[in-house]
Design an enzyme around this catalytic site. Structure first.
Site, PDB file in Angstrom:
ATOM      1  N   HIS A 140       0.805  -1.207   0.097  1.00 22.90           N
ATOM      2  CA  HIS A 140       0.003  -0.003  -0.233  1.00 22.90           C
ATOM      3  C   HIS A 140       0.882   1.346   0.122  1.00 22.90           C
ATOM      4  O   HIS A 140       0.575   2.022  -0.644  1.00 22.90           O
ATOM      5  CB  HIS A 140      -1.053  -0.072   1.324  1.00 22.90           C
ATOM      6  CG  HIS A 140      -1.543   1.393   1.331  1.00 22.90           C
ATOM      7  ND1 HIS A 140      -2.841   1.607   0.618  1.00 22.90           N
ATOM      8  CD2 HIS A 140      -1.613   2.268   2.222  1.00 22.90           C
ATOM      9  CE1 HIS A 140      -2.888   2.869   1.175  1.00 22.90           C
ATOM     10  NE2 HIS A 140      -2.280   3.375   2.031  1.00 22.90           N
ATOM     11  N   HIS A 145       1.031   5.042  -2.335  1.00 21.75           N
ATOM     12  CA  HIS A 145       1.568   6.282  -2.188  1.00 21.75           C
ATOM     13  C   HIS A 145       2.703   6.712  -2.819  1.00 21.75           C
ATOM     14  O   HIS A 145       2.851   7.732  -3.611  1.00 21.75           O
ATOM     15  CB  HIS A 145       1.670   6.794  -0.481  1.00 21.75           C
ATOM     16  CG  HIS A 145       0.330   6.573   0.052  1.00 21.75           C
ATOM     17  ND1 HIS A 145      -0.523   7.528   0.016  1.00 21.75           N
ATOM     18  CD2 HIS A 145      -0.236   5.653   0.909  1.00 21.75           C
ATOM     19  CE1 HIS A 145      -1.349   7.213   0.826  1.00 21.75           C
ATOM     20  NE2 HIS A 145      -1.227   6.162   1.352  1.00 21.75           N
ATOM     21  N   GLU A 186      -6.196   9.027  -0.844  1.00 19.67           N
ATOM     22  CA  GLU A 186      -6.418   7.596  -0.547  1.00 19.67           C
ATOM     23  C   GLU A 186      -7.570   6.969  -1.275  1.00 19.67           C
ATOM     24  O   GLU A 186      -7.389   5.989  -1.780  1.00 19.67           O
ATOM     25  CB  GLU A 186      -7.055   7.551   0.973  1.00 19.67           C
ATOM     26  CG  GLU A 186      -5.791   7.638   2.002  1.00 19.67           C
ATOM     27  CD  GLU A 186      -4.904   6.440   2.194  1.00 19.67           C
ATOM     28  OE1 GLU A 186      -4.777   5.556   1.245  1.00 19.67           O
ATOM     29  OE2 GLU A 186      -3.766   6.682   2.893  1.00 19.67           O
ATOM     30  N   SER A 205      -3.608   0.042  -4.585  1.00 22.31           N
ATOM     31  CA  SER A 205      -3.074  -0.996  -3.982  1.00 22.31           C
ATOM     32  C   SER A 205      -3.800  -2.130  -3.664  1.00 22.31           C
ATOM     33  O   SER A 205      -3.339  -3.077  -2.776  1.00 22.31           O
ATOM     34  CB  SER A 205      -2.403  -0.331  -2.797  1.00 22.31           C
ATOM     35  OG  SER A 205      -3.361   0.041  -1.746  1.00 22.31           O
TER      36      SER A 205
HETATM   37 FE   LIG Z   1      -2.500   5.462   2.804  1.00 25.10          FE
END
Ligand SMILES: [Fe+2]
Length: 271
Positions: A140, A145, A186, A205
């Site tokens: 993730h 990110h 997000e 992700s």
């Molecule tokens: Fe995150």
């Protein structure tokens, strides 16, 4: 959809995860990122998840994410060392990683962002739930990110979110800054050439999220309208906020994060 697997009951997994987390338990931001010796099973999990995500990214990811990911060039065939990805990212956008043992409290996490530091875990999700994780894991943090943090535009937006969170004082204001982060960095989606594309790390992700996000209730991105929306991180998202363009994402969140304070956020909640 609820999670299918509870990793807390798997003792071997928990021991391994704790072992990796312990390496970064007491580090300061300037300490070097610990080297982790990954097992063949972990490399295999990384390879499998990255391959499945890459297939979906080709059609589901925003163009800016794909370009930024190409620049960062995270290895897909083995778990990379966080320090290597961090150095490369720093040379591209100025952002770097700080190793974190687990989910970091919001204020501390955002304090890092304000200084161009992103807290990243170094352990992987449970192999029983390869396509979804409730907690952040290294897949993730890097694929979601890190890939977009190689973009100058997104590096700036992450910094602005961190500065906003560091500026506000009340719990209500901090949580709202976090909520705007949640629904954009997000879980954000954007329209590109008439199609819905993801730029948020949680979506990008998770194969599960990527398979579902086109069927979710969509609302136009607007900071004030987030006031009444609840969100949970333990299930797939049921409402997503869509921008008309990446410029609109930038304009909307940078206008909010660069000027918000306790009073303006309180006014939004009591309008
Ligand atoms: Fe995150």
């Amino acid at each position: 959809m609820q999670r299918q697997h509870d990793h807390t009951t798997d003792t071997a997994y928990k021991t391994r995860r704790d072992e990796i987390a312990t390496l970064s338990a007491d580090l300061t931001p300037d300490d070097p990122i610990p080297v982790v010796e990954y097992t063949e099973r972990e490399h295999e999990l990384w390879r499998m998840v990255c391959a499945e995500l890459a297939t979906r990214h080709r059609t589901a990811a925003a163009a800016e994410y794909l370009e930024s990911a190409e620049q960062l060039a995270i290895p897909l065939d083995h778990v990379p060392q966080l320090r290597d990805v961090s150095e490369r990212m720093k040379s591209i956008s100025g952002f770097r990683f700080q190793a974190a043992p687990a989910l970091v409290p919001l204020k501390e996490f955002c304090g890092g962002l304000a200084s161009s530091r992103f807290h990243s875990t170094q352990y992987l999700r449970h192999p029983g739930t390869p396509f979804y994780t409730e907690d952040p894991d290294m897949l993730h943090d890097l694929v979601g990110h890190g890939n977009i943090l190689a973009s100058d535009r997104f590096a700036r937006l992450y910094r602005l979110a961190g500065e906003a969170a560091s500026r506000v004082r009340s719990t209500e204001a901090l949580q709202f800054v976090g909520k705007v982060f949640w629904f954009t960095l997000e879980c954000g989606v954007v329209r590109e050439r008439g199609e819905r594309k993801a730029y948020g790390a949680t979506l990008l992700s998770s194969c599960g999220e990527l398979d579902h996000f086109r069927d979710t209730e969509i609302r136009p991105l607007n900071v004030a309208s987030l006031v009444d929306v609840e969100y949970v991180i333990s299930t797939y998202q049921s409402i997503l906020f869509e921008a008309d363009s990446m410029d609109q994402v930038e304009d909307t969140v940078s206008a909010f994060w660069s000027s918000c304070d306790d009073d303006s956020i309180s006014a939004l909640h009591h309008a």
